[in-house]
Scaffold this motif. Structure first.
Motif, PDB file in Angstrom:
ATOM      1  N   SER B 160       0.845  -1.207   0.000  1.00  0.00           N
ATOM      2  CA  SER B 160       0.000   0.000   0.000  1.00  0.00           C
ATOM      3  C   SER B 160       0.882   1.260   0.000  1.00  0.00           C
ATOM      4  CB  SER B 160      -0.961  -0.012   1.190  1.00  0.00           C
ATOM      5  OG  SER B 160      -0.256   0.244   2.385  1.00  0.00           O
ATOM      6  N   ALA B 161       2.130   1.122   0.463  1.00  0.00           N
ATOM      7  CA  ALA B 161       3.033   2.281   0.483  1.00  0.00           C
ATOM      8  C   ALA B 161       3.322   2.786  -0.932  1.00  0.00           C
ATOM      9  CB  ALA B 161       4.340   1.916   1.184  1.00  0.00           C
ATOM     10  N   PHE B 162       3.309   1.882  -1.907  1.00  0.00           N
ATOM     11  CA  PHE B 162       3.556   2.297  -3.295  1.00  0.00           C
ATOM     12  C   PHE B 162       2.503   3.290  -3.773  1.00  0.00           C
ATOM     13  CE2 PHE B 162       5.965  -1.779  -3.756  1.00  0.00           C
ATOM     14  CZ  PHE B 162       7.160  -1.216  -4.159  1.00  0.00           C
ATOM     15  N   LEU B 163       1.335   3.245  -3.150  1.00  0.00           N
ATOM     16  CA  LEU B 163       0.231   4.071  -3.644  1.00  0.00           C
ATOM     17  C   LEU B 163       0.498   5.551  -3.390  1.00  0.00           C
ATOM     18  CD1 LEU B 163      -2.691   1.704  -2.695  1.00  0.00           C
ATOM     19  CD2 LEU B 163      -1.596   2.031  -4.928  1.00  0.00           C
ATOM     20  N   THR B 164       1.578   5.838  -2.675  1.00  0.00           N
ATOM     21  CA  THR B 164       1.981   7.236  -2.512  1.00  0.00           C
ATOM     22  C   THR B 164       2.237   7.887  -3.875  1.00  0.00           C
ATOM     23  OG1 THR B 164       3.421   8.668  -1.239  1.00  0.00           O
ATOM     24  CG2 THR B 164       4.477   6.802  -2.311  1.00  0.00           C
ATOM     25  N   ILE B 165       2.633   7.073  -4.850  1.00  0.00           N
ATOM     26  CA  ILE B 165       2.933   7.627  -6.172  1.00  0.00           C
ATOM     27  C   ILE B 165       1.683   8.068  -6.916  1.00  0.00           C
ATOM     28  CG2 ILE B 165       5.114   6.396  -6.555  1.00  0.00           C
ATOM     29  CD1 ILE B 165       2.420   5.000  -8.484  1.00  0.00           C
ATOM     30  N   ILE B 166       0.506   7.607  -6.510  1.00  0.00           N
ATOM     31  CA  ILE B 166      -0.701   8.153  -7.134  1.00  0.00           C
ATOM     32  C   ILE B 166      -1.382   9.111  -6.144  1.00  0.00           C
ATOM     33  CG2 ILE B 166      -1.029   6.260  -8.762  1.00  0.00           C
ATOM     34  CD1 ILE B 166      -3.183   5.135  -6.894  1.00  0.00           C
ATOM     35  N   ALA B 167      -0.542   9.666  -5.247  1.00  0.00           N
ATOM     36  CA  ALA B 167      -0.990  10.729  -4.335  1.00  0.00           C
ATOM     37  C   ALA B 167      -2.095  10.285  -3.388  1.00  0.00           C
ATOM     38  CB  ALA B 167      -1.435  11.965  -5.125  1.00  0.00           C
TER      39      ALA B 167
END
Ligand SMILES: Nc1ncnc2c1ncn2[C@@H]1O[C@H](COP(=O)(O)OP(=O)(O)OP(=O)(O)O)[C@@H](O)[C@H]1O
Ligand SMILES: [Mg+2]
Lengths: 255, 218
Positions: B160-167
């Motif tokens: 879920s941390a990767f979702l930082t890239i879609i703000a």
């Protein structure tokens, strides 16, 4: 065509696995209250026969009637859907060699599962009957225990009670004592003798010759996928008609 | 250094809302992923070859794609097909679908390792179709695969941390906003690490609960 008293009527069942003809034209009927013991050497097709009766295995040819109703083929002459087959199967109780209890359910839940979930009978009523069945097989104190905590003999008595809980028309047993330590066989046979005395309709595949001799009303002797000989145990064990049966009896009497 | 942590503390509301969002994302996609796996697994085991094969291709495909790339495809790629999802929906869909594939494969593995007879007894006693799966097959699978499923839940939290890239304003996003606003990278990120760790501990407590249930049954 079907006998009025026949609970189970097996007519000309055949089954092959690949090149192996496992059952050839098997026919017999079981009337109400009979205890039929199926004997025969390993690989003669006894398990396959039981599995064909409730269509766990689909026979290649022949008919099976349960109280006059055709199993596996519906009135329209087509193979039954899973749902239709399920409904018929609830009328046939089955006891397995390796018990096959459901490990995630307690003993009492094992007994109640199919009557409540499949037959949709009221849980309170089923629970009461299940407790009575556990008392009958001597396991009232194990109602809330998981199967993993039981001995083999206790597991198989639960297996029998589970089959009875569905109030089936006929009970099928596939070598119910073969997986048990010798000292645990007796307690299971005791329960089965009691059922025979009560006049339950049963088909029992077994290697327990003593049990077959004094509990069976009839012996069905199979060899290489055929019913070779059938008759009352007094005659079968004392003066069998066929040489194959004579050899079989001698081998088991010796060992 | 103490001052750095004091700055992070002053931004605790942001961090906590990030933690909250990470938790929501993980819980929702874990539940939805399991539910989808409950459908995929019987399909993987189906006797209908085309069905088993189709689902097998999907499952294997998912397991070979890096999650980040898959999230990009859902958020940036799907609009080319006229499917436009906001960042929350994209994040949830990506996490759910991606991990459903893993969960389905975990359950299939557990199924194959189960003894055949109790399932056959289910059929002999009149169970079939979804009821057979739900009442007879699935419960032992969940008990047997509990620890591996728990592991996958931890993987979901981390992905879920990767979702930082879609703000998506989850925990990693919160930590990096704090660091860029105040230039306290170590304090901000290490705090996030401990919060992730806390989530994992909660999951592991759940797993040991399931294990207690399982050991009573084996
Ligand atoms: N699903 C199957 N596929 C292929 N062959 C099978 C299958 N089931 C049984 N057989 C074969 O059919 C034959 C009869 O098997 P079956 O289990 O009915 O015998 P049995 O009389 O019950 O033997 P036992 O006393 O050892 O239990 C055996 O040769 C067995 O290997
Ligand atoms: Mg057998």
């Amino acid at each position: 065509m079907t006998n009025d008293m026949a609970v189970l009527d097996v007519a000309g069942i055949s089954k092959r696995f690949g090149d192996l003809q496992v059952l050839s034209d098997i026919s017999f009927t079981v009337t109400r209250g009979e205890t039929v013991c199926v004997l025969g050497p390993s690989g003669s097709g006894k398990s396959t026969l039981l599995r064909c009766i409730n269509w766990l295995e689909r026979p290649d040819a022949g008919q099976i009637y349960l109280n006059g109703d055709r199993i596996g083929i519906n009135n329209g002459g087509v193979v039954m859907s899973d749902r239709e087959l399920s409904r018929v199967r609830t009328r046939i109780g089955m006891v397995f060699q390796h018990f096959a209890l459901w490990p995630h359910l307690t003993v009492l839940q094992n007994l109640m599962e199919a009557p409540v979930q499949v037959q949709r009978r009221p849980a309170a009523e089923v629970r009461e009957e299940a407790m009575a069945l556990l008392a009958k097989v001597g396991l009232s104190d194990k109602a809330d225990v998981f199967p993993a905590r039981l001995s083999g003999g206790q597991k198989q008595r639960v297996g029998i009670a589970r089959a009875l809980a569905m109030k089936p028309d006929v009970l099928l047993f596939d070598e119910p004592t073969s997986a048990l330590d010798p000292e645990l066989v007796g307690e299971v046979l005791l329960v089965m003798r009691e059922l025979a005395r009560e006049g339950r309709t049963m088909v029992i595949v077994t290697h327990e010759m003593g049990f077959a001799r004094d509990a069976a009303t009839r012996i069905l002797f199979m060899d290489r996928g055929r019913v070779v000989e059938t008759g009352p145990p007094e005659r079968f064990f004392v003066s069998p008609d066929t040489e194959r049966a004579r050899q079989f009896i001698q081998r088991y009497a010796a060992g | 250094m103490i001052r750095d942590f004091a700055i992070v503390w002053s931004e605790r509301d942001l961090l906590l809302s990030g933690l909250g969002n990470t938790t929501i994302l993980s819980v929702l996609s874990a539940i939805a992923g399991l539910v989808i796996a409950f459908v995929l697994t019987p399909a993987l085991m189906s006797k209908r070859r085309w069905l088993a094969l189709t689902v097998r291709v999907f499952v294997d495909g998912m397991r070979c794609v890096p999650f980040l790339l898959f999230a990009y495809i859902v958020y940036y790629g799907l609009p080319s097909f006229g499917i436009r999802l906001d960042n929350w929906s994209s994040g949830l869909v990506a996490l759910t679908v991606y991990h459903a594939a893993y969960l389905a494969e975990i359950l299939r593995g557990a199924w194959v390792a189960q003894p055949r007879e109790p399932i056959e007894a289910g059929v002999a006693f009149g169970f079939s179709g979804p009821r057979l799966f739900r009442r007879i097959i699935l419960p032992p699978l969940l008990l047997a695969a509990g620890p591996v499923i728990g592991n996958q839940m931890i993987q979901i939290v981390k992905d879920s941390a990767f979702l930082t890239i879609i703000a998506l304003p989850e925990l990693t996003h919160a930590a990096s906003s704090i660091q860029s606003r105040h230039y306290v990278p170590f304090a901000a990120f290490i705090t996030a690490v401990f919060l992730y760790w806390g989530l994992c501990l909660v999951i592991e407590a759940g797993v040991s609960g399931i294990d207690r249930l399982a050991s009573a049954r084996r």
